[in-house]
Design an enzyme around this catalytic site. Sequence first.
Site, PDB file in Angstrom:
ATOM      1  N   ASN A  47     -10.971  -2.399  -5.603  1.00 34.95           N
ATOM      2  CA  ASN A  47     -10.155  -1.479  -6.407  1.00 34.95           C
ATOM      3  C   ASN A  47     -10.759  -1.141  -7.779  1.00 34.95           C
ATOM      4  O   ASN A  47     -10.339  -0.186  -8.426  1.00 34.95           O
ATOM      5  CB  ASN A  47      -8.724  -2.017  -6.586  1.00 34.95           C
ATOM      6  CG  ASN A  47      -7.883  -1.951  -5.327  1.00 34.95           C
ATOM      7  OD1 ASN A  47      -6.988  -2.769  -5.104  1.00 34.95           O
ATOM      8  ND2 ASN A  47      -8.157  -0.970  -4.465  1.00 34.95           N
ATOM      9  N   ASP A  54       0.827  -1.211   0.000  1.00 31.31           N
ATOM     10  CA  ASP A  54       0.000   0.000   0.000  1.00 31.31           C
ATOM     11  C   ASP A  54       0.863   1.263   0.000  1.00 31.31           C
ATOM     12  O   ASP A  54       1.982   1.268   0.529  1.00 31.31           O
ATOM     13  CB  ASP A  54      -0.925  -0.023   1.229  1.00 31.31           C
ATOM     14  CG  ASP A  54      -2.086   0.949   1.077  1.00 31.31           C
ATOM     15  OD1 ASP A  54      -2.352   1.395  -0.047  1.00 31.31           O
ATOM     16  OD2 ASP A  54      -2.721   1.258   2.100  1.00 31.31           O
TER      17      ASP A  54
HETATM   18  C1  IPE Z   1      -5.492  -2.666  -0.373  1.00 26.73           C
HETATM   19  O1  IPE Z   1      -5.115  -1.352  -0.470  1.00 26.73           O
HETATM   20  C2  IPE Z   1      -5.457  -3.345  -1.711  1.00 26.73           C
HETATM   21  C3  IPE Z   1      -4.134  -3.556  -2.275  1.00 26.73           C
HETATM   22  C4  IPE Z   1      -3.004  -3.239  -1.728  1.00 26.73           C
HETATM   23  C5  IPE Z   1      -4.125  -4.221  -3.550  1.00 26.73           C
HETATM   24  P1  IPE Z   1      -6.202  -0.188  -0.655  1.00 26.73           P
HETATM   25  O2  IPE Z   1      -5.457   1.079  -0.771  1.00 26.73           O
HETATM   26  O3  IPE Z   1      -7.130  -0.526  -1.748  1.00 26.73           O
HETATM   27  O4  IPE Z   1      -7.006  -0.273   0.719  1.00 26.73           O
HETATM   28  P2  IPE Z   1      -7.813   0.835   1.513  1.00 26.73           P
HETATM   29  O5  IPE Z   1      -8.742   1.500   0.552  1.00 26.73           O
HETATM   30  O6  IPE Z   1      -6.799   1.796   2.046  1.00 26.73           O
HETATM   31  O7  IPE Z   1      -8.497   0.095   2.602  1.00 26.73           O
HETATM   32  C1  IPE Z   2      -1.596   0.155  -3.377  1.00 25.00           C
HETATM   33  O1  IPE Z   2      -1.295   1.508  -3.408  1.00 25.00           O
HETATM   34  C2  IPE Z   2      -1.706  -0.438  -4.758  1.00 25.00           C
HETATM   35  C3  IPE Z   2      -3.064  -0.857  -5.137  1.00 25.00           C
HETATM   36  C4  IPE Z   2      -4.118  -0.813  -4.389  1.00 25.00           C
HETATM   37  C5  IPE Z   2      -3.215  -1.388  -6.477  1.00 25.00           C
HETATM   38  P1  IPE Z   2      -2.434   2.590  -3.470  1.00 25.00           P
HETATM   39  O2  IPE Z   2      -2.758   2.862  -4.893  1.00 25.00           O
HETATM   40  O3  IPE Z   2      -3.589   2.174  -2.633  1.00 25.00           O
HETATM   41  O4  IPE Z   2      -1.733   3.861  -2.839  1.00 25.00           O
HETATM   42  P2  IPE Z   2      -2.381   4.899  -1.836  1.00 25.00           P
HETATM   43  O5  IPE Z   2      -2.889   4.119  -0.674  1.00 25.00           O
HETATM   44  O6  IPE Z   2      -3.477   5.581  -2.584  1.00 25.00           O
HETATM   45  O7  IPE Z   2      -1.257   5.807  -1.463  1.00 25.00           O
HETATM   46 MG    MG Z   3      -4.031   2.426  -0.687  1.00 27.39          MG
END
Ligand code: IPE
Ligand code: IPE
Ligand code: MG
Length: 253
Positions: free
Chosen positions: A78, A30
């Site tokens: 997502n 994340d």
């Molecule tokens: C979890 O991260 C999903 C992945 C890392 C693929 P998200 O960024 O989607 O989760 P939330 O929205 O912070 O809970």
């Molecule tokens: C995790 O990074 C990757 C995926 C969920 C695919 P994020 O895209 O959630 O990054 P933040 O949390 O918005 O910084």
């Molecule tokens: Mg995220």
Amino acid sequence: MTVKQPIVLKDLPTDLDQTRLPQHIAVIMDGNGRWAKRRGLPRIMGHQRGVDTLKDLLRCCRDWGIPALTAYAFSTENWGRPLEEVEFLMTLFERVLRRELQEMMTENVRIRFVGALDVLPPSLQLEIYRSMEDTENNTGVQFTVATNYGGRQEIVQSCRAIAQQVKQGLLNLDDINETLFENFLYTKGIPDPDLLIRTSGEMRLSNFLLWQLAYAEIYVTQTLWPDFDRHILRDALLNYQQRERRFGKVGKS
Ligand code: IPE
Ligand code: IPE
Ligand code: MG
């Protein structure tokens, strides 16, 4: 900001106990978007950079003798992101898989995908099934990628499949227990993770491996995923080795 030590941790750091390493690490990658934003870059650049981080973690598992790694790449939630970002991610997964397959073969990595794969773009599905088949007999790091994965969705689809078998008379109600249930999960045959690492400071599971993480140790680092490296993995492992895993029983001390 933490100052990184100028050492290359190729071999297992001497302060880690080789006999008490987790046998399976799960990681919620994340913070890609925030990493990019801080640099004034589009979010997708964070995802792009995150691939290199994952590659290095996979190599590190090999170097340090950690037999299994599971990475959360895309959740069922997502899809709710801007179309442009979702499309970039799907193309990125496909491109990386095609590019890395040969190296995974050389490195003896077995790759598996868990999640609702049938709704992914067909060209990505092709790469996914090709990589799973080609690496099926590899005996090095067992690498699982959760793509279009949701823990709740996984549990519901298992229930449906079990109910179907009961309805057809192939299973009795009394046959249903934890072991049988696990055989209907996407992760069938893969041992539960011992350690869950989440980057970017968020303290939640975000629908990841809800069943399988029941007794995992959790380590959260503030580091954003593209900046995660072996030094932080060492910190996580040191912390893990200081824990007492009681599994609901009474502790030693
Ligand atoms: C979890 O991260 C999903 C992945 C890392 C693929 P998200 O960024 O989607 O989760 P939330 O929205 O912070 O809970
Ligand atoms: C995790 O990074 C990757 C995926 C969920 C695919 P994020 O895209 O959630 O990054 P933040 O949390 O918005 O910084
Ligand atoms: Mg995220």
